[in-house]
Design an enzyme around this catalytic site. Structure first.
Site, PDB file in Angstrom:
ATOM      1  N   PRO A  77      68.509 -27.900   2.716  1.00  0.00           N
ATOM      2  CA  PRO A  77      68.628 -28.837   3.835  1.00  0.00           C
ATOM      3  C   PRO A  77      68.289 -28.160   5.171  1.00  0.00           C
ATOM      4  CG  PRO A  77      70.630 -28.800   2.495  1.00  0.00           C
ATOM      5  CD  PRO A  77      69.772 -27.672   2.039  1.00  0.00           C
ATOM      6  N   GLU A 128      76.552 -23.237  -2.288  1.00  0.00           N
ATOM      7  CA  GLU A 128      76.211 -23.221  -0.857  1.00  0.00           C
ATOM      8  C   GLU A 128      74.820 -22.626  -0.627  1.00  0.00           C
ATOM      9  OE1 GLU A 128      79.211 -25.275  -0.588  1.00  0.00           O
ATOM     10  OE2 GLU A 128      78.193 -24.790   1.287  1.00  0.00           O
ATOM     11  N   ARG A 166      50.009 -35.003  -7.345  1.00  0.00           N
ATOM     12  CA  ARG A 166      49.132 -36.158  -7.110  1.00  0.00           C
ATOM     13  C   ARG A 166      47.817 -35.734  -6.468  1.00  0.00           C
ATOM     14  NH1 ARG A 166      50.556 -41.191  -7.027  1.00  0.00           N
ATOM     15  NH2 ARG A 166      49.450 -41.709  -5.120  1.00  0.00           N
ATOM     16  N   ASP A 181      47.293 -43.674   0.099  1.00  0.00           N
ATOM     17  CA  ASP A 181      48.761 -43.631   0.089  1.00  0.00           C
ATOM     18  C   ASP A 181      49.314 -43.660   1.508  1.00  0.00           C
ATOM     19  OD1 ASP A 181      49.256 -43.485  -2.592  1.00  0.00           O
ATOM     20  OD2 ASP A 181      49.300 -41.306  -2.680  1.00  0.00           O
TER      21      ASP A 181
HETATM   22  N1  LIG Z   1      70.483 -25.483  -2.885  1.00  0.00           N
HETATM   23  C1  LIG Z   1      70.455 -26.741  -2.330  1.00  0.00           C
HETATM   24  C2  LIG Z   1      71.633 -27.424  -2.076  1.00  0.00           C
HETATM   25  C3  LIG Z   1      71.588 -28.680  -1.489  1.00  0.00           C
HETATM   26  C4  LIG Z   1      70.355 -29.268  -1.172  1.00  0.00           C
HETATM   27  N2  LIG Z   1      70.121 -30.511  -0.593  1.00  0.00           N
HETATM   28  C5  LIG Z   1      68.844 -30.774  -0.382  1.00  0.00           C
HETATM   29  S1  LIG Z   1      67.824 -29.515  -0.926  1.00  0.00           S
HETATM   30  C6  LIG Z   1      69.182 -28.560  -1.429  1.00  0.00           C
HETATM   31  C7  LIG Z   1      69.219 -27.292  -2.015  1.00  0.00           C
END
Ligand SMILES: Nc1ccc2ncsc2c1
Length: 239
Positions: free
Chosen positions: A85, A112, A154, A169
């Protein structure tokens, strides 16, 4: 293209063997390998995580299994993709760029995340991209890898039967795709826009461009900043 995925939930990546991608793999257009990270653990419990230095909630993935796994799976120079994220945005343009590369290795974090040293150390052996598929948090990187592998594949010639559809697209020209219609011409009192039945291909192209611009202005005005608009485009937006 060779795609490898490292994960503690290999079964989560089973969809990579289905549908469009499954057919592409069968045709030899793409090679996919899914690997259980626990293969590279060094203890009887096959431990992949530990408590975070500095305290805080949750667990962090240990660097040692990742270091050993990447040394065995990742060919030197191959891009390592780490879904997170906290990453840079994964976009259609990024997918198109990655599709030109000989291979990709995806590292699916859980908990985490992965000890940053495993990611930083990997940079010595080739490009590393820490990328986000959107501003939300999942339980791990596996779902994000399914999304990214589909978006990248794709662009591999032969994977999508009709190459033109990839060009048309959403996001292909920086805009959202407009609405699509098929038979019947009237359904529950809803008519297909008459221009689409006119056979006037120039008018149809103008209408589709206008609908794409209007939808983008309405739903993703941020995308308009990156698009060079013609006078006709501006007229369509002002209409
Ligand atoms: N490792 C991990 C944990 C949560 C997450 N959410 C979107 S990509 C991702 C990757």
């Amino acid at each position: 293209m060779r795609i490898d995925v490292l994960t503690i939930f290999p079964e989560y990546l089973a969809p990579l063997g289905q549908a469009l991608l499954g057919k592409a793999a069968a045709k030899g257009l793409v090679e996919i390998g899914v690997h259980d990270l626990r293969r590279w653990t060094d203890d009887v419990h096959r431990t992949v995580d530990d408590s975070p230095y500095g305290g805080g909630p949750g667990m962090v993935m240990r660097p040692e299994p990742w270091g050993r796994a990447l040394a065995e799976v990742r060919r030197p120079g191959t891009r390592l993709v780490v879904p997170t994220p906290a990453g840079r945005p994964f976009t259609q343009a990024v997918a198109a760029q990655w599709a030109t590369e000989p291979g990709l290795v995806f590292a699916c974090g859980r908990y985490e995340g992965i000890d940053q040293r495993a990611v930083d150390d990997a940079a010595a052996h080739g490009p590393v991209s820490e990328v986000s598929i959107g501003d939300y948090v999942l339980a791990g990187g596996e779902s994000a890898v399914l999304v990214m592998v589909e978006a990248v594949s794709r662009f591999i010639p032969g994977v999508v039967g009709n190459a033109e559809s990839v060009e048309l697209d959403s996001h292909a020209d920086g805009l959202l795709e407009g609405p699509s219609y098929t038979r019947p011409a009237v359904w529950r009192g809803h008519e297909v826009p008459p221009v689409l039945l006119s056979g006037d291909h120039a008018a149809i192209a103008r209408w589709r461009r206008a609908e794409s611009l209007r939808r983008t202005a309405d739903r993703r005005p941020d995308l308009l900043a990156g698009v060079e608009l013609t006078a006709a485009d501006r007229a369509a937006l002002d209409a």
